[in-house]
Design an enzyme around this catalytic site. Structure first.
Site, PDB file in Angstrom:
ATOM      1  N   GLY A  11     -20.125 -21.255   6.419  1.00 47.26           N
ATOM      2  CA  GLY A  11     -18.820 -21.338   5.628  1.00 47.26           C
ATOM      3  C   GLY A  11     -18.303 -22.831   5.617  1.00 47.26           C
ATOM      4  O   GLY A  11     -17.325 -22.807   5.434  1.00 47.26           O
ATOM      5  N   SER A  12     -19.212 -24.012   5.622  1.00 47.09           N
ATOM      6  CA  SER A  12     -18.678 -25.275   5.536  1.00 47.09           C
ATOM      7  C   SER A  12     -17.882 -25.274   4.127  1.00 47.09           C
ATOM      8  O   SER A  12     -17.234 -26.117   3.878  1.00 47.09           O
ATOM      9  CB  SER A  12     -19.738 -26.404   5.772  1.00 47.09           C
ATOM     10  OG  SER A  12     -20.739 -26.114   4.940  1.00 47.09           O
ATOM     11  N   ASN A  13     -18.653 -24.664   3.258  1.00 53.29           N
ATOM     12  CA  ASN A  13     -18.064 -24.847   1.837  1.00 53.29           C
ATOM     13  C   ASN A  13     -16.855 -24.191   1.705  1.00 53.29           C
ATOM     14  O   ASN A  13     -15.937 -24.866   0.962  1.00 53.29           O
ATOM     15  CB  ASN A  13     -19.119 -24.343   0.672  1.00 53.29           C
ATOM     16  CG  ASN A  13     -20.303 -25.398   0.228  1.00 53.29           C
ATOM     17  OD1 ASN A  13     -19.946 -26.185  -0.256  1.00 53.29           O
ATOM     18  ND2 ASN A  13     -21.306 -24.934   0.995  1.00 53.29           N
ATOM     19  N   MET A  91     -26.571 -15.417   0.284  1.00 58.92           N
ATOM     20  CA  MET A  91     -28.112 -15.289   0.325  1.00 58.92           C
ATOM     21  C   MET A  91     -28.836 -14.169  -0.415  1.00 58.92           C
ATOM     22  O   MET A  91     -30.233 -13.970  -0.264  1.00 58.92           O
ATOM     23  CB  MET A  91     -28.794 -15.862   1.867  1.00 58.92           C
ATOM     24  CG  MET A  91     -28.258 -16.914   2.166  1.00 58.92           C
ATOM     25  SD  MET A  91     -28.422 -18.546   1.056  1.00 58.92           S
ATOM     26  CE  MET A  91     -30.212 -18.719   1.154  1.00 58.92           C
ATOM     27  N   ARG A  92     -28.062 -13.466  -1.189  1.00 63.27           N
ATOM     28  CA  ARG A  92     -28.746 -12.289  -1.790  1.00 63.27           C
ATOM     29  C   ARG A  92     -28.472 -12.395  -3.160  1.00 63.27           C
ATOM     30  O   ARG A  92     -27.744 -13.195  -3.754  1.00 63.27           O
ATOM     31  CB  ARG A  92     -27.956 -11.074  -1.300  1.00 63.27           C
ATOM     32  CG  ARG A  92     -28.281 -10.642   0.251  1.00 63.27           C
ATOM     33  CD  ARG A  92     -27.573  -9.251   0.277  1.00 63.27           C
ATOM     34  NE  ARG A  92     -27.509  -9.004   1.821  1.00 63.27           N
ATOM     35  CZ  ARG A  92     -27.907  -7.999   2.594  1.00 63.27           C
ATOM     36  NH1 ARG A  92     -29.092  -7.320   2.007  1.00 63.27           N
ATOM     37  NH2 ARG A  92     -27.991  -7.909   3.852  1.00 63.27           N
ATOM     38  N   VAL A  94     -27.461 -11.401  -6.914  1.00 62.08           N
ATOM     39  CA  VAL A  94     -26.313 -10.693  -7.491  1.00 62.08           C
ATOM     40  C   VAL A  94     -26.679  -9.894  -8.566  1.00 62.08           C
ATOM     41  O   VAL A  94     -27.456 -10.425  -9.548  1.00 62.08           O
ATOM     42  CB  VAL A  94     -25.230 -11.627  -7.796  1.00 62.08           C
ATOM     43  CG1 VAL A  94     -24.138 -10.956  -8.704  1.00 62.08           C
ATOM     44  CG2 VAL A  94     -24.633 -12.342  -6.636  1.00 62.08           C
ATOM     45  N   ASN A 108     -21.825 -20.476  -8.240  1.00 58.00           N
ATOM     46  CA  ASN A 108     -22.616 -20.419  -7.196  1.00 58.00           C
ATOM     47  C   ASN A 108     -22.917 -22.111  -6.841  1.00 58.00           C
ATOM     48  O   ASN A 108     -22.896 -22.910  -7.768  1.00 58.00           O
ATOM     49  CB  ASN A 108     -24.061 -19.944  -7.068  1.00 58.00           C
ATOM     50  CG  ASN A 108     -24.933 -20.138  -6.012  1.00 58.00           C
ATOM     51  OD1 ASN A 108     -24.627 -19.827  -4.764  1.00 58.00           O
ATOM     52  ND2 ASN A 108     -26.138 -20.378  -6.115  1.00 58.00           N
ATOM     53  N   HIS A 110     -25.857 -24.416  -5.106  1.00 61.94           N
ATOM     54  CA  HIS A 110     -27.302 -24.424  -4.714  1.00 61.94           C
ATOM     55  C   HIS A 110     -27.607 -25.865  -4.545  1.00 61.94           C
ATOM     56  O   HIS A 110     -27.356 -26.662  -5.027  1.00 61.94           O
ATOM     57  CB  HIS A 110     -28.118 -24.037  -6.036  1.00 61.94           C
ATOM     58  CG  HIS A 110     -29.535 -23.797  -5.469  1.00 61.94           C
ATOM     59  ND1 HIS A 110     -30.008 -22.578  -4.617  1.00 61.94           N
ATOM     60  CD2 HIS A 110     -30.602 -24.634  -5.653  1.00 61.94           C
ATOM     61  CE1 HIS A 110     -31.366 -23.085  -4.534  1.00 61.94           C
ATOM     62  NE2 HIS A 110     -31.685 -24.205  -5.180  1.00 61.94           N
TER      63      HIS A 110
HETATM   64  C1  GAR Z   1     -25.213 -24.404   1.299  1.00 61.98           C
HETATM   65  O1  GAR Z   1     -25.946 -25.762   1.641  1.00 61.98           O
HETATM   66  C2  GAR Z   1     -25.475 -23.735  -0.004  1.00 61.98           C
HETATM   67  O2  GAR Z   1     -25.839 -24.817  -1.105  1.00 61.98           O
HETATM   68  C3  GAR Z   1     -26.823 -22.972   0.527  1.00 61.98           C
HETATM   69  O3  GAR Z   1     -26.361 -22.203   1.489  1.00 61.98           O
HETATM   70  C4  GAR Z   1     -25.512 -23.378   2.356  1.00 61.98           C
HETATM   71  C5  GAR Z   1     -24.115 -22.623   2.745  1.00 61.98           C
HETATM   72  O4  GAR Z   1     -23.650 -23.573   3.905  1.00 61.98           O
HETATM   73  N1  GAR Z   1     -26.940 -22.088  -0.581  1.00 61.98           N
HETATM   74  C6  GAR Z   1     -27.997 -21.488  -1.182  1.00 61.98           C
HETATM   75  O5  GAR Z   1     -29.235 -21.793  -0.633  1.00 61.98           O
HETATM   76  C7  GAR Z   1     -27.809 -20.465  -2.197  1.00 61.98           C
HETATM   77  N2  GAR Z   1     -29.224 -20.401  -2.745  1.00 61.98           N
HETATM   78  P1  GAR Z   1     -22.195 -23.116   4.332  1.00 61.98           P
HETATM   79  O6  GAR Z   1     -22.295 -21.569   4.948  1.00 61.98           O
HETATM   80  O7  GAR Z   1     -21.908 -24.056   5.498  1.00 61.98           O
HETATM   81  O8  GAR Z   1     -21.252 -23.125   2.978  1.00 61.98           O
END
Ligand code: GAR
Length: 191
Positions: A11-13, A91-92, A94, A108, A110
């Site tokens: 969840g850093s984003n 990671m699924r 949609v 999203n 990526h």
């Molecule tokens: C992020 O780097 C995001 O770009 C990636 O998962 C990480 C989640 O980090 N997403 C994907 O690869 C989607 N295909 P977070 O949980 O720290 O936000």
């Protein structure tokens, strides 16, 4: 703008979005955080920030939700009166029910410069391909895997000695600037 966040990881984003809101840089409210991974860090982060959370339990599939669970996801987002669905490490794949309930309202992030390196561990794919630069992309979500219309990208150069971990950490630092800034733009257009 009322944001519904959907994530499978740490969840850093979400953290970056909350910091931008707290700093007054983003006029939005996170009204619900949802995860398909019981106990995921993103749920703890949301709870600590006083944000309602919801866990989806999907016993049958790994890469998508069954129709019933996707319907549950849609109803949770609708009950929270979400304006924008923000996938943050979800990671699924949609499916149509969500996309039809929130047309052009699902985005999203990526960890590559799409269309390069779709799918999982895009930073590792970039490292193995030996490219000079990679980055991150914010895009609208459609029924494909990492194929929707691109909203914005940020570049991250590879440096000698990079490991998958060091490269992903630099991409994440770029994500934490890019995602709040794209949401800010969408919030302005929504007014
Ligand atoms: C992020 O780097 C995001 O770009 C990636 O998962 C990480 C989640 O980090 N997403 C994907 O690869 C989607 N295909 P977070 O949980 O720290 O936000």
């Amino acid at each position: 703008m009322r944001l519904g966040i959907l994530g499978s990881g740490k969840g850093s984003n979400l953290g970056a979005i909350l910091r931008a809101i707290q700093a007054g840089e983003l006029d939005a409210t996170v009204v619900v955080a949802i995860s398909d991974v019981p106990g995921a860090g993103i749920l703890d982060l949301a709870s600590d920030a006083g944000i309602p959370t919801h866990t989806l339990v999907e016993p049958r599939y790994k890469s998508r939700l069954s129709a019933e669970v996707e319907a549950e996801l849609v109803s949770v987002l609708q009950a929270a009166e979400v304006d924008l669905v923000v996938l943050a490490g979800y990671m699924r794949v949609v499916k149509a029910p969500l996309l039809e309930a929130f047309p052009r309202r699902v985005i999203n992030i990526h960890p590559s410069l799409l269309p390069d390196f779709r799918g999982r561990e895009a930073w590792r794919q970039a490292l193995e391909a030996g490219v000079e630069k990679t980055g991150c992309t914010v895009h609208y979500v459609d029924a494909g895997v990492d194929t929707g219309e691109i909203l914005a990208q940020a570049e991250v150069p590879l440096i000698p000695g990079d490991t998958p971990e060091s490269l992903h950490a630099r991409i994440q630092a770029a994500e934490h600037h890019l995602y709040p800034s794209v949401i800010r733009q969408l919030a302005k257009e929504n007014r």
